[in-house]
Scaffold this motif. Sequence first.
Motif, PDB file in Angstrom:
ATOM      1  N   ASN A  38      -1.897 -43.705   2.211  1.00 43.69           N
ATOM      2  CA  ASN A  38      -0.459 -43.853   1.962  1.00 43.69           C
ATOM      3  C   ASN A  38       0.317 -42.711   2.605  1.00 43.69           C
ATOM      4  OD1 ASN A  38      -0.651 -41.659   0.188  1.00 43.69           O
ATOM      5  ND2 ASN A  38      -0.479 -42.907  -1.663  1.00 43.69           N
ATOM      6  N   ASP A  39       1.631 -42.762   2.515  1.00 40.16           N
ATOM      7  CA  ASP A  39       2.490 -41.791   3.190  1.00 40.16           C
ATOM      8  C   ASP A  39       2.320 -40.364   2.663  1.00 40.16           C
ATOM      9  OD1 ASP A  39       3.490 -43.775   4.832  1.00 40.16           O
ATOM     10  OD2 ASP A  39       5.186 -44.222   3.520  1.00 40.16           O
ATOM     11  N   SER A  99      -4.196 -53.110   8.542  1.00 40.09           N
ATOM     12  CA  SER A  99      -2.984 -52.448   8.999  1.00 40.09           C
ATOM     13  C   SER A  99      -1.924 -52.549   7.900  1.00 40.09           C
ATOM     14  CB  SER A  99      -2.493 -53.068  10.308  1.00 40.09           C
ATOM     15  OG  SER A  99      -1.466 -52.302  10.886  1.00 40.09           O
ATOM     16  N   SER A 100      -0.664 -52.334   8.248  1.00 41.61           N
ATOM     17  CA  SER A 100       0.362 -52.227   7.204  1.00 41.61           C
ATOM     18  C   SER A 100       1.733 -52.621   7.735  1.00 41.61           C
ATOM     19  CB  SER A 100       0.418 -50.782   6.699  1.00 41.61           C
ATOM     20  OG  SER A 100       1.541 -50.565   5.885  1.00 41.61           O
ATOM     21  N   TYR A 116       1.007 -41.926   8.381  1.00 38.55           N
ATOM     22  CA  TYR A 116       0.223 -43.119   7.991  1.00 38.55           C
ATOM     23  C   TYR A 116       0.616 -44.324   8.836  1.00 38.55           C
ATOM     24  CZ  TYR A 116      -1.116 -47.154   5.146  1.00 38.55           C
ATOM     25  OH  TYR A 116      -1.622 -48.357   4.718  1.00 38.55           O
ATOM     26  N   ALA A 117       1.910 -44.603   8.935  1.00 39.72           N
ATOM     27  CA  ALA A 117       2.376 -45.755   9.704  1.00 39.72           C
ATOM     28  C   ALA A 117       2.063 -45.584  11.186  1.00 39.72           C
ATOM     29  CB  ALA A 117       3.872 -45.954   9.494  1.00 39.72           C
ATOM     30  N   ARG A 137      -4.061 -41.091  -5.641  1.00 41.09           N
ATOM     31  CA  ARG A 137      -5.042 -40.704  -4.627  1.00 41.09           C
ATOM     32  C   ARG A 137      -4.808 -39.291  -4.070  1.00 41.09           C
ATOM     33  NH1 ARG A 137      -7.471 -44.470  -6.905  1.00 41.09           N
ATOM     34  NH2 ARG A 137      -8.321 -46.239  -5.769  1.00 41.09           N
ATOM     35  N   LEU A 138      -3.569 -38.910  -3.832  1.00 40.41           N
ATOM     36  CA  LEU A 138      -3.303 -37.578  -3.297  1.00 40.41           C
ATOM     37  C   LEU A 138      -3.766 -36.502  -4.272  1.00 40.41           C
ATOM     38  CD1 LEU A 138      -2.162 -35.677  -1.177  1.00 40.41           C
ATOM     39  CD2 LEU A 138       0.109 -35.985  -2.180  1.00 40.41           C
ATOM     40  N   ASN A 139      -3.578 -36.728  -5.564  1.00 45.72           N
ATOM     41  CA  ASN A 139      -4.033 -35.760  -6.560  1.00 45.72           C
ATOM     42  C   ASN A 139      -5.533 -35.534  -6.466  1.00 45.72           C
ATOM     43  OD1 ASN A 139      -1.439 -35.597  -7.517  1.00 45.72           O
ATOM     44  ND2 ASN A 139      -1.793 -36.854  -9.325  1.00 45.72           N
ATOM     45  N   ILE A 140      -6.285 -36.592  -6.245  1.00 45.80           N
ATOM     46  CA  ILE A 140      -7.737 -36.487  -6.149  1.00 45.80           C
ATOM     47  C   ILE A 140      -8.135 -35.650  -4.940  1.00 45.80           C
ATOM     48  CG2 ILE A 140      -9.875 -37.780  -5.775  1.00 45.80           C
ATOM     49  CD1 ILE A 140      -8.744 -38.043  -8.578  1.00 45.80           C
TER      50      ILE A 140
END
Length: 351
Positions: free
Chosen positions: A85-86, A123-124, A148-149, A331-334
């Motif tokens: 993610n961003d 993709s996204s 990310y993008a 996820r970023l916290n992990i």
Amino acid sequence: MNYLITGNLGYVGPILCKFIKAKNPEAKIIGYDNGYFLNCPIAAEVLSEKPYLDLQVYGDVRDKDKLSKYIEKSDFIIHLAAISNDPMGKEFEKVTKEINEDSSIFIAEESIKNRSKSFIFASSCSVYGQGSNIPRMEKDNVNPLTAYARSKIGTENKLIGLNEYNQTNLTCLRFATACGYSPNLRLDLVLNDFVATALNSSEIEILSDGSPWRPLIDVEDMARAIFWACHRDSGKQLEIINIGSSTWNYQVKELAYSIKNILNENIKLKINKNAPPDKRSYKVSFDKFNNLAPSNMTPQINLKESVGRMVKALKPFRARLDRQNRAHMIRLNILKSLKQKNLVDENLFWQ
């Protein structure tokens, strides 16, 4: 038929493995994952995976020698592994390019070399970045605003530039924003965050002014689209396809109101009207997907059903869904925690 799924222990993987086995019980599924998020699941099935997974391999997608051995054994290569993610992309920009773009091209090239039947790249729709209120189509200009993008469109462009595909179909699935229940739940996704917060505090807080547009897709419908892409007999050998539903294009504040109405509880909405507008705003057209895929492979889950599944799964834990106790579902916290404990280095390689 052998399926290789990179990043299978993430948010999408558990649902995808179950879906593949339901559609193709004789399938052999190999999971390849570096295990960053092993402590995130709210359900034990994501780790056992007994009926759904035939072999779990732990490894980094940047380990080319190790990964190539499993690509050789597989008919369908489903590449989910990513800095996903961003916020994570901003924190780990170099790693995002290495994992999301450089490794993706390597996996695609190995798939082609080994004449795999299909290579699927997750993709996204975030590649559209900032768009008008006119739904964006695959041939429209993109405007990636984040690392990310940029990694996603960078991969797509390099896939287009490959010289040959042999017998391998390549499909880039530009997914709408993921949502819905998974045993390895993420609460850094807009719908999931709203539902969890509403259950815990009877409140939904929108940090922006609520005006940005987002398309959404339930994680089960993501699995449905991936399975279709593995076996598709329509379209060109290389296809880039928006994946989602036109009925799931929401403004963030509209989504919050819809969730409030579905929950039918005394939920308070807090909108930060003084916040600067979020530049990431785009509506998306899914006409191409609807034209290429049979109707039973396009999205089947509506908003009410997706929210209902989330509520059913999370209600027993509602008291523990405050910001502090649900940090392991961000996820970023992990990744930050693993780094602080010196379990991974600054490039997210295990120490």
